[in-house]
Design a protein around this motif. Structure first.
Motif, PDB file in Angstrom:
ATOM      1  N   ALA A  47       0.831  -1.208   0.000  1.00 38.58           N
ATOM      2  CA  ALA A  47       0.000   0.000   0.000  1.00 38.58           C
ATOM      3  C   ALA A  47       0.866   1.259   0.000  1.00 38.58           C
ATOM      4  O   ALA A  47       0.559   2.247  -0.690  1.00 38.58           O
ATOM      5  N   GLY A  48       1.979   1.244   0.746  1.00 40.44           N
ATOM      6  CA  GLY A  48       2.870   2.400   0.766  1.00 40.44           C
ATOM      7  C   GLY A  48       3.525   2.645  -0.579  1.00 40.44           C
ATOM      8  O   GLY A  48       3.668   3.797  -1.021  1.00 40.44           O
ATOM      9  N   ILE A  49       3.935   1.551  -1.247  1.00 43.23           N
ATOM     10  CA  ILE A  49       4.556   1.709  -2.569  1.00 43.23           C
ATOM     11  C   ILE A  49       3.553   2.276  -3.573  1.00 43.23           C
ATOM     12  O   ILE A  49       3.877   3.168  -4.380  1.00 43.23           O
ATOM     13  N   VAL A  50       2.327   1.777  -3.528  1.00 45.58           N
ATOM     14  CA  VAL A  50       1.299   2.294  -4.440  1.00 45.58           C
ATOM     15  C   VAL A  50       1.030   3.773  -4.162  1.00 45.58           C
ATOM     16  O   VAL A  50       0.946   4.605  -5.088  1.00 45.58           O
ATOM     17  N   LEU A  51       0.895   4.130  -2.875  1.00 43.77           N
ATOM     18  CA  LEU A  51       0.642   5.527  -2.525  1.00 43.77           C
ATOM     19  C   LEU A  51       1.809   6.424  -2.934  1.00 43.77           C
ATOM     20  O   LEU A  51       1.613   7.532  -3.465  1.00 43.77           O
ATOM     21  N   LEU A  52       3.034   5.956  -2.713  1.00 43.69           N
ATOM     22  CA  LEU A  52       4.204   6.738  -3.098  1.00 43.69           C
ATOM     23  C   LEU A  52       4.269   6.930  -4.612  1.00 43.69           C
ATOM     24  O   LEU A  52       4.611   8.018  -5.106  1.00 43.69           O
ATOM     25  N   SER A  53       3.928   5.891  -5.358  1.00 46.12           N
ATOM     26  CA  SER A  53       3.938   6.009  -6.820  1.00 46.12           C
ATOM     27  C   SER A  53       2.911   7.036  -7.293  1.00 46.12           C
ATOM     28  O   SER A  53       3.187   7.847  -8.197  1.00 46.12           O
ATOM     29  N   ILE A  54       1.733   7.022  -6.686  1.00 47.23           N
ATOM     30  CA  ILE A  54       0.698   7.987  -7.081  1.00 47.23           C
ATOM     31  C   ILE A  54       1.141   9.415  -6.766  1.00 47.23           C
ATOM     32  O   ILE A  54       1.001  10.335  -7.591  1.00 47.23           O
ATOM     33  N   LEU A 118      10.963   7.356   0.206  1.00 48.19           N
ATOM     34  CA  LEU A 118      11.415   5.976   0.391  1.00 48.19           C
ATOM     35  C   LEU A 118      11.961   5.757   1.796  1.00 48.19           C
ATOM     36  O   LEU A 118      11.711   4.703   2.415  1.00 48.19           O
ATOM     37  N   LEU A 119      12.706   6.719   2.317  1.00 47.77           N
ATOM     38  CA  LEU A 119      13.202   6.590   3.688  1.00 47.77           C
ATOM     39  C   LEU A 119      12.046   6.541   4.684  1.00 47.77           C
ATOM     40  O   LEU A 119      12.051   5.738   5.633  1.00 47.77           O
ATOM     41  N   ALA A 120      11.054   7.411   4.466  1.00 42.93           N
ATOM     42  CA  ALA A 120       9.897   7.397   5.359  1.00 42.93           C
ATOM     43  C   ALA A 120       9.138   6.080   5.257  1.00 42.93           C
ATOM     44  O   ALA A 120       8.695   5.511   6.270  1.00 42.93           O
ATOM     45  N   LEU A 121       8.998   5.560   4.018  1.00 43.68           N
ATOM     46  CA  LEU A 121       8.307   4.282   3.836  1.00 43.68           C
ATOM     47  C   LEU A 121       9.072   3.146   4.495  1.00 43.68           C
ATOM     48  O   LEU A 121       8.473   2.247   5.107  1.00 43.68           O
TER      49      LEU A 121
END
Length: 410
Positions: A47-54, A118-121
């Motif tokens: 979910a974090g990767i998807v949100l970051l990509s958006i 990315l660091l925050a994720l």
């Protein structure tokens, strides 16, 4: 008269209790808690990767729309501490350099956004995995309580109960069902122990009385020879019944775990069993040999001696008529005590091995009424080995006979 053809031999079956391979890395066992943690953390990470990509795509699109300069430089001097602008250049060159500078700043902003996101994720993922592990442990804590209770019950403590408190969910229903099962098991084991105690008295007493009466009649010098012969026959039958009763009672007692354990040397146990069987071995012209090294285990000496005695007696009785031998060895191997009894004897098919450990079962060539026992020796040996946390494996020996291996924990 035409002879009936023998039925075809059954396909070979594996020997009793085949050895199970230990896992190569037991510390990597995929427990439910680990799997739930990976599930929780993995879902958060995805979910974090998807949100970051958006967010990255939206930011890139917004910066791209506003990347063109809303003005042009016609004349004058323009300086910048960030961008490298050409000196004494035409206005078009200044405008091109300014657009390139803006694009570089846009790219640097997107890179900074991506790296910090990315660091925050990564940090939040570590927190999510730790939180998921803690929550999985809390959710699965009733299962741990059920497991601990089951282990205590396995140690013959049938009075333990889970008595799980909490919401009326699936885990509480499982715990209540387990408690009900333990209640029934406790009643069944109590009834079994009561039966064994009563049978020990009710069956032994009349047999002992019969033996005494028969011995008295046989010792009467005025009794006719026919009565002496009948008395000896009945005495042998009575002795066989006593052996059967003792074997059944021992089999019932040995099915339980051993509570009181003491150090017992298998070498001494084997020596005592050999001493008790030596006369029979000499009568059957069977040589007993083998080297016995010290192998001390924790258990019940009487029951362990019964294992060795049953195996040695079977090895002597089920042997070849001439030049037979029995080899009895003890040793410590791979952190376990090992008692091995091998012998010469008739060829035993692999598919008959399992039947040898069943009560009152022998090879098909042996009759139930033979003088080689009542058919409980190997059943008792297996039950005693299990009660000590060990096992017994039988393998056909090439050329005839068996190899019996008893493995016990130290």
């Amino acid at each position: 008269m035409a002879t009936t053809p023998e039925p075809p031999a059954a396909p070979p079956k594996p020997t009793w209790e085949p050895k199970q391979a230990d896992p190569p890395y037991p510390w990597l066992r995929p427990t439910i808690r680990i799997r739930l943690t990976l599930l929780y953390g993995g879902m958060f990470l995805i979910a974090g990767i998807v949100l970051l990509s958006i967010i990255y795509m939206l930011a890139a699109q917004a910066l791209h729309v506003g990347s063109e300069l809303p003005f042009e430089i016609v004349s004058g001097k323009v300086t910048s501490e960030i961008c490298s602008l050409p000196a004494n250049a035409s206005p078009d060159a200044f405008n091109a350099a300014m657009n390139a500078c803006v694009n570089d700043q846009r790219k640097a902003a997107l890179d900074t956004l991506l790296n910090r996101s990315l660091l925050a994720l990564l940090g939040l993922s570590v927190i999510a995995f730790a939180f998921g592990y803690a929550m999985a442990g809390r959710v699965l804590s009733p299962l741990g309580r059920i497991t601990r209770t089951a282990r205590r019950v396995a140690g013959t403590d049938l009075t333990r109960r889970i008595e799980l408190d909490g919401p009326d969910d699936e885990l509480k229903e499982l715990a209540d069902t387990f408690d009900d099962m333990l209640d029934r098991l406790e009643r069944a084991f109590t009834a079994q122990q009561r039966f064994v105690g009563n049978a020990s008295h009710e069956l032994r007493t009349p047999l002992a009385i019969n033996r005494t009466l028969l011995e008295v009649h046989i010792s009467d010098p005025e009794a006719p020879p026919e009565l002496h012969q009948l008395g000896r026959t009945l005495l042998a039958t009575n002795e066989r019944s006593e052996q059967l009763v003792e074997g059944l009672l021992l089999l019932a007692r040995s099915d339980n775990q051993i509570v009181e354990r003491k150090p017992v040397d298998l070498a001494e146990v084997a020596e005592r069993a050999i001493d008790q069987t030596r006369a029979e071995a000499l009568a059957r012209k069977v040589d007993i040999r083998g080297e016995r090294e010290s192998a001390t285990v924790q258990g019940n000496g009487v029951l362990l001696e019964r294992i060795a005695l049953n195996l040695v007696q079977n090895a002597v009785r089920y042997n070849v008529p001439e030049d037979g031998w029995v080899e009895v060895t003890t040793e410590v191997r791979d952190g376990q005590a090992l008692l091995v009894v091998s012998n010469t004897g008739p060829v035993v098919p692999a598919y008959e091995i399992d039947n040898l450990f069943e009560p009152f079962r022998r090879l098909r060539t042996e009759r139930t009424g033979s003088d080689k026992g009542v058919g409980l020796g190997l059943s008792i040996a297996r039950s005693v080995a299990r009660a000590h946390g060990g096992r017994i494996i039988a393998e056909p020996r090439e050329g005839g006979g068996l190899v019996m291996r008893v493995t016990l924990p130290l």
